[in-house]
Structure formats: structure tokens, C-alpha cells
Design an enzyme around this catalytic site. Structure first.
Site, PDB file in Angstrom:
ATOM      1  N   TRP A   1      18.965  58.758   0.235  1.00 48.30           N
ATOM      2  CA  TRP A   1      17.779  57.934  -0.047  1.00 48.30           C
ATOM      3  C   TRP A   1      17.619  56.796   0.956  1.00 48.30           C
ATOM      4  O   TRP A   1      16.516  56.346   1.240  1.00 48.30           O
ATOM      5  CB  TRP A   1      17.795  57.405  -1.479  1.00 48.30           C
TER       6      TRP A   1
ATOM      7  N   TRP B   1      13.198  53.702  -4.415  1.00 51.28           N
ATOM      8  CA  TRP B   1      13.972  54.790  -3.791  1.00 51.28           C
ATOM      9  C   TRP B   1      15.202  55.105  -4.629  1.00 51.28           C
ATOM     10  O   TRP B   1      15.525  56.262  -4.854  1.00 51.28           O
ATOM     11  CB  TRP B   1      14.366  54.449  -2.347  1.00 51.28           C
TER      12      TRP B   1
ATOM     13  N   TRP C   1      25.598  64.137   0.797  1.00 53.03           N
ATOM     14  CA  TRP C   1      24.239  64.387   1.291  1.00 53.03           C
ATOM     15  C   TRP C   1      24.310  65.382   2.437  1.00 53.03           C
ATOM     16  O   TRP C   1      25.257  65.352   3.224  1.00 53.03           O
ATOM     17  CB  TRP C   1      23.595  63.075   1.765  1.00 53.03           C
TER      18      TRP C   1
ATOM     19  N   GLU D   1       2.923  47.283 -14.378  1.00 51.29           N
ATOM     20  CA  GLU D   1       3.280  47.558 -12.976  1.00 51.29           C
ATOM     21  C   GLU D   1       3.615  46.253 -12.247  1.00 51.29           C
ATOM     22  O   GLU D   1       4.527  46.193 -11.424  1.00 51.29           O
ATOM     23  CB  GLU D   1       2.154  48.290 -12.246  1.00 51.29           C
TER      24      GLU D   1
ATOM     25  N   ASN E   1       0.978  55.986  -5.122  1.00 56.11           N
ATOM     26  CA  ASN E   1       2.258  55.888  -5.837  1.00 56.11           C
ATOM     27  C   ASN E   1       2.768  57.227  -6.362  1.00 56.11           C
ATOM     28  O   ASN E   1       3.944  57.550  -6.242  1.00 56.11           O
ATOM     29  CB  ASN E   1       2.138  54.892  -6.989  1.00 56.11           C
TER      30      ASN E   1
ATOM     31  N   TRP F   1       7.050  45.472 -13.128  1.00 57.57           N
ATOM     32  CA  TRP F   1       8.028  46.239 -12.337  1.00 57.57           C
ATOM     33  C   TRP F   1       8.329  45.501 -11.035  1.00 57.57           C
ATOM     34  O   TRP F   1       9.462  45.468 -10.568  1.00 57.57           O
ATOM     35  CB  TRP F   1       7.487  47.634 -11.977  1.00 57.57           C
TER      36      TRP F   1
HETATM   37  P1  FAD Z   1      -1.351  49.655  -8.239  1.00 60.05           P
HETATM   38  O1  FAD Z   1      -1.046  50.936  -8.914  1.00 60.05           O
HETATM   39  O2  FAD Z   1      -2.741  49.166  -8.299  1.00 60.05           O
HETATM   40  O3  FAD Z   1      -0.345  48.581  -8.852  1.00 60.05           O
HETATM   41  C1  FAD Z   1      -0.588  47.183  -8.837  1.00 60.05           C
HETATM   42  C2  FAD Z   1       0.595  46.446  -8.292  1.00 60.05           C
HETATM   43  O4  FAD Z   1       1.724  46.606  -9.146  1.00 60.05           O
HETATM   44  C3  FAD Z   1       1.062  46.925  -6.931  1.00 60.05           C
HETATM   45  O5  FAD Z   1       0.285  46.365  -5.912  1.00 60.05           O
HETATM   46  C4  FAD Z   1       2.502  46.467  -6.914  1.00 60.05           C
HETATM   47  O6  FAD Z   1       2.597  45.102  -6.604  1.00 60.05           O
HETATM   48  C5  FAD Z   1       2.917  46.646  -8.372  1.00 60.05           C
HETATM   49  N1  FAD Z   1       3.563  47.950  -8.542  1.00 60.05           N
HETATM   50  C6  FAD Z   1       2.968  49.120  -8.868  1.00 60.05           C
HETATM   51  N2  FAD Z   1       3.889  50.100  -8.980  1.00 60.05           N
HETATM   52  C7  FAD Z   1       5.082  49.533  -8.731  1.00 60.05           C
HETATM   53  C8  FAD Z   1       6.415  50.021  -8.698  1.00 60.05           C
HETATM   54  N3  FAD Z   1       6.713  51.297  -8.969  1.00 60.05           N
HETATM   55  N4  FAD Z   1       7.397  49.159  -8.360  1.00 60.05           N
HETATM   56  C9  FAD Z   1       7.138  47.869  -8.088  1.00 60.05           C
HETATM   57  N5  FAD Z   1       5.895  47.343  -8.119  1.00 60.05           N
HETATM   58  C10 FAD Z   1       4.887  48.168  -8.433  1.00 60.05           C
HETATM   59  N6  FAD Z   1       5.554  48.980  -3.633  1.00 60.05           N
HETATM   60  C11 FAD Z   1       5.529  47.945  -2.788  1.00 60.05           C
HETATM   61  O7  FAD Z   1       4.795  46.973  -3.019  1.00 60.05           O
HETATM   62  N7  FAD Z   1       6.295  47.930  -1.659  1.00 60.05           N
HETATM   63  C12 FAD Z   1       7.114  48.986  -1.339  1.00 60.05           C
HETATM   64  O8  FAD Z   1       7.796  48.932  -0.302  1.00 60.05           O
HETATM   65  C13 FAD Z   1       7.135  50.114  -2.202  1.00 60.05           C
HETATM   66  N8  FAD Z   1       7.902  51.190  -1.922  1.00 60.05           N
HETATM   67  C14 FAD Z   1       7.906  52.261  -2.784  1.00 60.05           C
HETATM   68  C15 FAD Z   1       8.736  53.363  -2.510  1.00 60.05           C
HETATM   69  C16 FAD Z   1       8.749  54.465  -3.361  1.00 60.05           C
HETATM   70  C17 FAD Z   1       9.666  55.641  -3.072  1.00 60.05           C
HETATM   71  C18 FAD Z   1       7.938  54.470  -4.515  1.00 60.05           C
HETATM   72  C19 FAD Z   1       7.958  55.642  -5.468  1.00 60.05           C
HETATM   73  C20 FAD Z   1       7.135  53.379  -4.807  1.00 60.05           C
HETATM   74  C21 FAD Z   1       7.111  52.271  -3.965  1.00 60.05           C
HETATM   75  N9  FAD Z   1       6.308  51.125  -4.245  1.00 60.05           N
HETATM   76  C22 FAD Z   1       6.319  50.068  -3.389  1.00 60.05           C
HETATM   77  C23 FAD Z   1       5.597  51.014  -5.535  1.00 60.05           C
HETATM   78  C24 FAD Z   1       4.148  51.519  -5.568  1.00 60.05           C
HETATM   79  O9  FAD Z   1       4.072  52.811  -5.055  1.00 60.05           O
HETATM   80  C25 FAD Z   1       3.168  50.622  -4.813  1.00 60.05           C
HETATM   81  O10 FAD Z   1       3.319  49.282  -5.230  1.00 60.05           O
HETATM   82  C26 FAD Z   1       1.725  51.035  -5.074  1.00 60.05           C
HETATM   83  O11 FAD Z   1       1.524  52.382  -4.749  1.00 60.05           O
HETATM   84  C27 FAD Z   1       0.793  50.152  -4.248  1.00 60.05           C
HETATM   85  O12 FAD Z   1      -0.538  50.531  -4.436  1.00 60.05           O
HETATM   86  P2  FAD Z   1      -1.497  49.624  -5.325  1.00 60.05           P
HETATM   87  O13 FAD Z   1      -1.411  48.211  -4.917  1.00 60.05           O
HETATM   88  O14 FAD Z   1      -2.860  50.287  -5.286  1.00 60.05           O
HETATM   89  O15 FAD Z   1      -0.820  49.802  -6.751  1.00 60.05           O
END
Ligand code: FAD
Length: 424
Positions: free
Chosen positions: A336, A359, A283, A252, A318, A255
Site C-alpha cells: 500500500w 490507503w 507483497w 465524511e 472517492n 472522517w
Molecule cells: P466529498 O465526497 O464531497 O466529501 C467532502 C469532504 O469530506 C472531502 O472534501 C474530504 O475533506 C472529506 N472526506 C470525504 N471522504 C473522506 C475520506 N474517506 N477520508 C477523509 N476525508 C474524507 N482525501 C483527501 O482529502 N486527501 C487525500 O490524499 C485522500 N486520499 C485518499 C486515498 C484513498 C485510497 C482513498 C480511498 C480516499 C482518499 N481520500 C483523500 C478521501 C476521499 O476520496 C476524498 O476526500 C474525496 O474523494 C474528495 O472529493 P470531494 O471533496 O468531492 O469529496
């Protein structure tokens, strides 16, 4: 007396901060600075929770610096104007910053670098917010950026194993410039404290991440995102603590860097589909339905729970982000970009690269996106990921009738996507 200035931006910590450590090693006294950028603030409401968070974190840094006989210099305005004033005020030998890869930040830094150059001041930039910068993981065949995640991740891991990160040395605490500056009230920059608070991160779940991360009621994620966004912890500190102990969790974090390099190399994704073959989608963009989605009044309990969690806390799990995003683009056929903009307004962890990347992934238009015909069924997602509705009932108490029938909406989306692709 010659000094150097360290400019805080999205790296709000004293320890393990690359450019700050470099500045403190320079042999010159270091003046730490933060600029509230008027151009960014102008776009935000007066009680923006991110501004409150930044403000509180700066307050902590200021207090720590006070213990060392120094202060954080806080300025407010257009960065270029602020720098002109600082150059008049101090004998600056060098400016130290950590690299920032967003298009706006790149432009801003370029202007400040030119200004510094014109005054004979060094503008020194260091990699800090990522393990690997946008030009460090490139395809060996043609040195172009990866646009597919899995080969990017494999290359990232290969490089990481060859050159593991090491914690940076502790800061030289007596090298800060002795100054006594007042820390401004938040009202002075035109804001007030928000009632929404940022939750502390928690790495204790990481060992069970794979089992729990998809179940919003289990609270099994790290809550690192806001902290990585503003740098209250560095990604190195996270990885030094966890290493490769949890591959799914590490992937993650990869990513995050994948989307950062996509935005860096393809800044046009901000406004355009990464894949032009989707440009023909028509759209529906129904304003009423968009309002219902924003409020969490779609009648799909998991979608509504997610949107209400977002509105009330600035956070959304997420799994639920994926469901609400898919619902907006596919069930409602709303562009989107509308959803992305709403997330940008509300998310505490809003990060242009991750938000845009995810997105576009959800809409199917992205570089390595979910195929367009994969349409989440929000009712099945609820049964699978919140079977006892523990999460959902926390946010939704009024169960409304669905604004659109799932089967009908699914068929309509498939047709609109197909027609869009064929028209192109
Ligand atoms: P954890 O699940 O604990 O993950 C650890 C870290 O990994 C996160 O803090 C983040 O830095 C990274 N990470 C995890 N999933 C993703 C992912 N899919 N893409 C990129 N990095 C990821 N994340 C953001 O940080 N900023 C945003 O603006 C953002 N917008 C999103 C919009 C959509 C539509 C979706 C589906 C996801 C988005 N995410 C975004 C990704 C993800 O949802 C969040 O990073 C995550 O939910 C944050 O919670 P956490 O720190 O507990 O994540």
C-alpha cells in the site's frame, strides 16, 4: 515600530481565518507573510499543479491586500533562515499562526517557536483547520485517542451539539501594515504554471449526497478536498452553511478529522501498518504491474478510468479511489505504501493523514479498516456504480485484456494475507 506577523500556511484566505483575525485584533499593525518552503518544493516537479494553485491563491490575497494599502510578503527558502532574516528586518512583537498537525509542520513550528522565544517574540498558535483538534475528542474512560471511527464520530457530534461553531468576526481591514512589496513571478521560485487547474467547490449537491456520491458519472460530490487542504475555505464556513442538514456528508468531514488525529497520535503510521499483525504479508511488488496500474493499463475498465482521471486531472472520485487502491493491494499484492506514494505525487487534494488513513483502510492494515477478506470485484463495482459506463468511457477508449484474472487474484490475496497474519 512593533508589528505582528501573520504567517499563512494551509489557510489561504483572509476571511474566517482564526490566527489572522486574532492578529488583527492585537492592536498592532499586521504584516501578512507566506514562505515557499524549499524543503517541500525540492520534492516536487517544476510544473506541480498544487504549487500553481497555491501561487494563484496567494496572488489573489496579494491583490486584496493591495486594495488595503498593504502587500503579502512572499519569501522563498528554509523557514528558519527566512525567519532569521525577518527578525533582523522588522521589530516583531508576535508571530501568529494556525496550528498544523502534520509531523513535519509540528517540527518546523517547534523550531520557529524556539527561535522566536530566544528573541523575546511570542509565537501564538490557534486552532483553525478542524472543528476539533487532536486532543479534544478523547475516550472518556482513559483519555486516550479513539482508533475506531464510529465512537469517535459519536463523541464528535455530541461535543459539536454542545458547542456549535460560530462564524468568526469580519477582519479589521485597516490594521494591515502599509507596505508595498512586489509579488514574485512563479519562475522565481523555480516553477511554472501547470495546465491542471483546481475545480471550484460546489455545495449544491449536498442534500442529495447520499444518493449520488457513489456514482462517479453523477458528479455528486463537493470537490471541497483541495480547498480544505489549502484553506481556501474553512471547515467552519462549510459547516456554518450546511449544519447537520446532511448527516452522511457531515460524517465524511468527521472522517477527515478522525484521520488527522490518528496521524497526530500515531505518526508511525506513515511508514508502518497501524496493525502490526499484518507486518508478515509478503507483497509481490511487481514493478511492471505497478507501472500498468499507474498508467491505467490493467485491463479493468473502472481501475483504468480512475488512474487516467488521476493522471490527467489530479483528482479521482472517492468510490474509484477505493476500487483502485483495493486492486493494487489485493489483486496485485503491491505494498500500500507504493500506491500511497503515487497518490501523494498526483493528487491535488493530497493530505498525508487522509491519504495514509484511506490507503491503510483499503489494504486492511489500518486502525478501523475494511476486513482483509473483503476484496472488491472491480467488474462488479463497475456494473454497480457506473452501469452505463458513462464515467469509464470518458477516460478509457482502448479496452485492454485484464493483466490478472479476478478469481485467481482474489484467492492469491486471501492466501497471502492469511499466511502473513499467521507468520506473525
Ligand atoms: P466529498 O465526497 O464531497 O466529501 C467532502 C469532504 O469530506 C472531502 O472534501 C474530504 O475533506 C472529506 N472526506 C470525504 N471522504 C473522506 C475520506 N474517506 N477520508 C477523509 N476525508 C474524507 N482525501 C483527501 O482529502 N486527501 C487525500 O490524499 C485522500 N486520499 C485518499 C486515498 C484513498 C485510497 C482513498 C480511498 C480516499 C482518499 N481520500 C483523500 C478521501 C476521499 O476520496 C476524498 O476526500 C474525496 O474523494 C474528495 O472529493 P470531494 O471533496 O468531492 O469529496
Amino acid at each position: 515600530m512593533d508589528i505582528v506577523i501573520f504567517w499563512f500556511r494551509r489557510d489561504l484566505r483572509l476571511e474566517d481565518n482564526t490566527a489572522l483575525i486574532e492578529a488583527l485584533e492585537s492592536g498592532k499593525q499586521v504584516l501578512p507573510l507566506f514562505i515557499f518552503d524549499q524543503q517541500i518544493l525540492n520534492e516536487l516537479p517544476w510544473n506541480d499543479a498544487r504549487v500553481s494553485f497555491i501561487y494563484d491563491e496567494l496572488g489573489k490575497i496579494h491583490e486584496e491586500l493591495r486594495q488595503l494599502g498593504s502587500s503579502l510578503i512572499v519569501r522563498h527558502g528554509n523557514p528558519e533562515e527566512v525567519w532569521k532574516e525577518l527578525i533582523d528586518e522588522y521589530e516583531i512583537q508576535s508571530i501568529y499562526v494556525n496550528e498544523d498537525y502534520e509531523p513535519y509542520a509540528i517540527q518546523r513550528d517547534e523550531k520557529i517557536k524556539q527561535l522566536a522565544d530566544s528573541q523575546g517574540i511570542d509565537f501564538l498558535q490557534f486552532k483553525d483547520q478542524v472543528i476539533f483538534g487532536p486532543n479534544e475528542i478523547l475516550k472518556p474512560s482513559d483519555h486516550k485517542p479513539y482508533t475506531i471511527y464510529t465512537p469517535y464520530k459519536n463523541k464528535w457530534l455530541e461535543k459539536f451539539r454542545q458547542s456549535p461553531t460560530n462564524p468568526l468576526p469580519a477582519i479589521k481591514r485597516n490594521h494591515f501594515l502599509k507596505v508595498n512589496e512586489e509579488f514574485p513571478a512563479i519562475e522565481k521560485i523555480g516553477f511554472q504554471k501547470s495546465a491542471i487547474k483546481v475545480r471550484a467547490y460546489d455545495l449544491s449537491n449536498v442534500g442529495q449526497y447520499q444518493q449520488s456520491r457513489d456514482f462517479p458519472a453523477q458528479d455528486g460530490t463537493s470537490y471541497l478536498s483541495v480547498h480544505l487542504r489549502f484553506g481556501t475555505i474553512s471547515v467552519r464556513q462549510v459547516i456554518d452553511q450546511l449544519g447537520e442538514s446532511d448527516q452522511v456528508f457531515l460524517s465524511e468531514l468527521i472522517w477527515r478529522e478522525f484521520f488527522m488525529q490518528i496521524l497526530f497520535h500515531f505518526p508511525e503510521v506513515i511508514n508502518e501498518n497501524f496493525k502490526a499483525k499484518y507486518d508478515g504479508i509478503v507483497w509481490r511488488n511487481d514493478e511492471d504491474e505497478f507501472e500498468k496500474w499507474k498508467k491505467g493499463d490493467t485491463g479493468y475498465p473502472l481501475v483504468d478510468a480512475g488512474m487516467r482521471q488521476l493522471n490527467q486531472t489530479g483528482y479521482m472520485h472517492n468510490r474509484v479511489r477505493m476500487v483502485v487502491a483495493s486492486f493494487l493491494c489485493k489483486h496485485l499484492l503491491i505494498d500500500w505504501r507504493w500506491g500511497e506514494a503515487y497518490f501523494a505525487e498526483k493528487l491535488l487534494d493530497y493530505e498525508l493523514s487522509s491519504n495514509n488513513g484511506n490507503w491503510q483502510w483499503s489494504a486492511g492494515t489500518g486502525c478501523d479498516a475494511a476486513p482483509y477478506f473483503r476484496i472488491f470485484n472491480p467488474t462488479e463495482q463497475l456494473k454497480k456504480f457506473d452501469p452505463d459506463m458513462e464515467y469509464t468511457k470518458k477516460w478509457v477508449t482502448d479496452f485492454l485484456p485484464p493483466i490478472v484474472d479476478h478469481k485467481f487474484a482474489r484467492q492469491r490475496a486471501l492466501e497471502a494475507y492469511k499466511a502473513g497474519i499467521n507468520s506473525n
